[in-house]
Design a protein around this motif. Structure first.
Motif, PDB file in Angstrom:
ATOM      1  N   ASP A  51      -3.191  -4.555   2.579  1.00  0.00           N
ATOM      2  CA  ASP A  51      -1.961  -4.334   3.827  1.00  0.00           C
ATOM      3  C   ASP A  51      -1.459  -5.423   4.341  1.00  0.00           C
ATOM      4  O   ASP A  51      -0.446  -5.722   4.569  1.00  0.00           O
ATOM      5  CB  ASP A  51      -2.296  -2.858   4.604  1.00  0.00           C
ATOM      6  N   GLU A  54       0.190  -7.909   2.201  1.00  0.00           N
ATOM      7  CA  GLU A  54       1.408  -7.576   1.844  1.00  0.00           C
ATOM      8  C   GLU A  54       2.500  -7.663   2.823  1.00  0.00           C
ATOM      9  O   GLU A  54       3.526  -8.014   2.766  1.00  0.00           O
ATOM     10  CB  GLU A  54       1.563  -5.896   1.303  1.00  0.00           C
ATOM     11  N   ALA A  55       2.131  -7.151   3.912  1.00  0.00           N
ATOM     12  CA  ALA A  55       2.927  -7.566   5.216  1.00  0.00           C
ATOM     13  C   ALA A  55       3.135  -8.934   5.537  1.00  0.00           C
ATOM     14  O   ALA A  55       4.362  -9.270   5.616  1.00  0.00           O
ATOM     15  CB  ALA A  55       2.182  -7.024   6.432  1.00  0.00           C
ATOM     16  N   TRP A  57       3.361 -11.282   3.235  1.00  0.00           N
ATOM     17  CA  TRP A  57       4.403 -11.872   1.999  1.00  0.00           C
ATOM     18  C   TRP A  57       5.604 -11.336   2.180  1.00  0.00           C
ATOM     19  O   TRP A  57       6.679 -11.882   1.963  1.00  0.00           O
ATOM     20  CB  TRP A  57       3.630 -10.975   0.514  1.00  0.00           C
ATOM     21  N   GLU A  58       5.705  -9.883   2.838  1.00  0.00           N
ATOM     22  CA  GLU A  58       7.160  -9.414   3.048  1.00  0.00           C
ATOM     23  C   GLU A  58       7.694  -9.952   4.329  1.00  0.00           C
ATOM     24  O   GLU A  58       8.962 -10.269   4.121  1.00  0.00           O
ATOM     25  CB  GLU A  58       6.730  -7.992   3.675  1.00  0.00           C
ATOM     26  N   MET A  59       6.879 -10.652   5.130  1.00  0.00           N
ATOM     27  CA  MET A  59       7.478 -11.543   6.317  1.00  0.00           C
ATOM     28  C   MET A  59       8.055 -12.483   5.806  1.00  0.00           C
ATOM     29  O   MET A  59       9.183 -13.169   6.188  1.00  0.00           O
ATOM     30  CB  MET A  59       6.421 -11.517   7.370  1.00  0.00           C
ATOM     31  N   ARG A  61       8.918 -13.405   2.802  1.00  0.00           N
ATOM     32  CA  ARG A  61       9.897 -12.931   1.786  1.00  0.00           C
ATOM     33  C   ARG A  61      11.520 -12.672   2.401  1.00  0.00           C
ATOM     34  O   ARG A  61      12.477 -13.399   2.060  1.00  0.00           O
ATOM     35  CB  ARG A  61       9.784 -11.996   0.930  1.00  0.00           C
ATOM     36  N   SER A  62      11.367 -11.943   3.777  1.00  0.00           N
ATOM     37  CA  SER A  62      12.404 -11.505   4.439  1.00  0.00           C
ATOM     38  C   SER A  62      13.106 -12.715   5.184  1.00  0.00           C
ATOM     39  O   SER A  62      14.163 -12.754   5.320  1.00  0.00           O
ATOM     40  CB  SER A  62      12.218 -10.510   5.517  1.00  0.00           C
TER      41      SER A  62
END
Length: 540
Positions: A51, A54-55, A57-59, A61-62
């Motif tokens: 988790d 993933e968080a 990576w999402e940070m 990517r955004s």
């Protein structure tokens, strides 16, 4: 024949062996119970690690700028760490290289404005501490055997005064500089007292700090610069769009007579939620601290990009956002009407449907237009941007004047009840019966027939349900009748509250337009481009 002693010993051995076997079974049972628990712990840790990955990576990517910031930070530290291997020309450089590394760590910030203000605080604090340390060091050397007393007293005076001055309100932006000042002074006094070379210690540290600051500024400015002023600009644009979305959502939700099945606890505690209607105005109300932080960094940034003006009016962005926030409070109140327990009947809302819809549409249109002008950095056109929304508001006000009886419980009006003195005057009733009966009700009540209005469809039933007027009179008792009538008056007034809040929102739009025009003048926004359509000329 065995002796009694031999028999006792053998019996004891059997008992001990039995107990040992039982203990072994308990250990095996406990180990069997612990293995699943350990496996569960390891599995949970693995899921938490996934988790987190993933968080992260999402940070990235955004917002790819955060990845670039990390790379720039590593590059700056790598360059400064090369001082560790510089031992040929000056042997103390490698010894004191930690000062340059610490400067990069504490000074390198996400934006250029934050890096500048951190560098200024560190440079000024180090310089003042170096000068003061040099003066007290020379004084301590002149004191002879009282050298230690002079050092201790100077440290006490310096720490006390600096800690007291940093509490002054106007010194809040320079709090970090005061901390650097105290830290540098103490380290210089300790190092100088050990080596007896105060001047060399001060100069060496100042030079290495300057090297670290220079590396920070060069890398942060030359490699994908991140500007706080640009972030402030984009935040104001985002706020305009958010309030416009919330306004339209409030109008549509109120006219569709829908309500939450259950009000989320995040809305009740004013926390982040997935509802776009709620997040639109909440982000504007909650952005005050973020805007102040970005403003503090933006004023330190040099002219750049589209903001090439010296002393760019960043404070006017806060004025625009403040006026917009003032309007967002009314949108928040409109949303509160949807969440309210006291609701107006659906048939009364439908009377004002077209007028409310148009006011909401035109108001959102004005907000989006202003947000677009801020984004493009253009001035307003020659026309009045508020003309359409004002016309829609006037029509709504005229509709209110005609149907004012809907905003209160008209049955309890004094004009709707026949005076007792007239009941016994038959001549008056016989003479002007028709005119008096018309006077018992308002003129607007005789114009509209609520029962002829068509039912309203089209609202969503996924997360919402149809609102019902409150309260519902479930008892036929006479004692409850008066109470229900009282609550019906409050139910009628809830519609008046919603309409008056919407009109108040339109009135507050003028402040938003005024602050925008002030910003556009001071920031020298471009004039809007008008595309003229050429007229066809007839040939001879």
């Amino acid at each position: 024949m065995e002796s009694p002693r031999h028999t006792f010993v053998s019996n004891n051995k059997e008992v001990l062996l039995a107990l040992g076997s039982l203990e072994g079974d308990d250990d095996g049972w406990s180990s069997c119970k612990c293995i699943p628990l350990v496996r569960e712990k390891i599995k949970n840790c693995w899921f938490n690690l996934q988790d987190f990955a993933e968080a992260a990576w999402e940070m990235g990517r955004s917002d790819p700028r955060k990845i670039i910031f990390g790379i720039k930070m590593g590059l700056a530290l790598s360059i400064v760490s090369l001082l560790i291997f510089w031992r040929e020309s000056y042997h103390d450089v490698s010894q004191y290289s930690i000062w340059a590394i610490l400067t990069v760590i504490v000074m390198f910030e996400f934006s250029i404005g934050a890096t500048f203000i951190k560098g200024f605080n560190r440079g000024l604090g180090t310089l003042c501490a170096g000068i003061l340390a040099f003066c007290f060091a020379e004084l301590s050397l002149l004191a002879g055997k009282w050298e230690q007393v002079v050092i201790v007293i100077s440290t006490f005076i310096t720490g006390s005064c600096a800690s007291y001055l940093k509490l002054y309100p106007t010194m809040k932006p320079y709090e970090y500089g005061f901390r650097v000042f105290i830290l540098t002074y103490c380290i210089l006094m300790v190092a100088g007292n050990r080596t007896r070379e105060y001047t060399e210690a001060v100069l060496t540290r100042l030079v290495l700090i300057a090297v670290g600051a220079g590396v920070c500024l060069v890398i942060n400015i030359c490699i994908y610069p991140i500007w706080s002023g640009e972030d402030l600009h984009n935040l104001v644009v985002k706020n305009f769009k958010g309030v416009a979305t919330s306004l339209e959502g409030c109008i549509n939700g109120y006219l569709k007579c829908v309500e939450y099945e259950r009000v989320p606890s995040t809305i009740l505690t004013f926390q982040a939620a997935e509802d776009p209607l709620y997040n639109g105005y909440r982000s504007v109300i909650e952005s005050k601290s973020q805007e102040d932080t970005l403003l503090g960094f933006a004023i330190w940034e040099p002219p750049h990009g589209r903001y090439k003006m010296y002393n760019y009016p960043w404070k006017n962005y806060l004025k625009v956002s403040g006026a917009l926030r003032h309007s967002a409070f009314t949108v928040m109140a409109l949303h509160g009407c949807i969440l309210s327990e006291i609701q107006a009947p659906a048939e009364r809302r439908r009377v004002f449907r077209s007028e409310l819809q148009r006011v909401g549409t035109e108001g959102a249109k004005v907000l989006r237009e202003l947000g677009s002008k801020v984004e493009k950095m253009e001035k307003l056109g020659p026309g009045d941007i508020l003309k359409d929304v004002h016309e829609a508001t006037e029509k709504l006000q005229k509709k209110i004047d005609k149907t004012s009886y809907l905003l209160v419980n008209s049955k309890s009006w004094e004009i709707g009840r026949q005076p007792k003195t007239l009941e016994h005057q038959e001549n008056i009733l016989d003479k002007d019966n028709e005119s008096i009966q018309l006077g018992f009700k308002s003129l607007s009540e005789t114009v509209l027939d609520l029962g002829s209005l068509p039912p309203m469809n089209g609202y969503s039933k996924d997360k919402f349900r149809e609102q019902t007027s409150w309260p519902l009179c479930l008892s036929d008792a006479v004692g409850k009748e008066n109470e229900c009538k009282t609550y019906e008056s409050a139910s009628a007034l809830s519609l008046a509250t919603f309409v008056s809040l919407l009109i108040e929102f339109v009135a507050r739009l003028q402040n938003v337009v005024d602050t925008f025009e002030e910003l556009s003048e001071k920031a020298a926004f471009e004039e809007p481009l008008f595309i003229s359509v050429p007229t066809a000329t007839k040939g001879v």
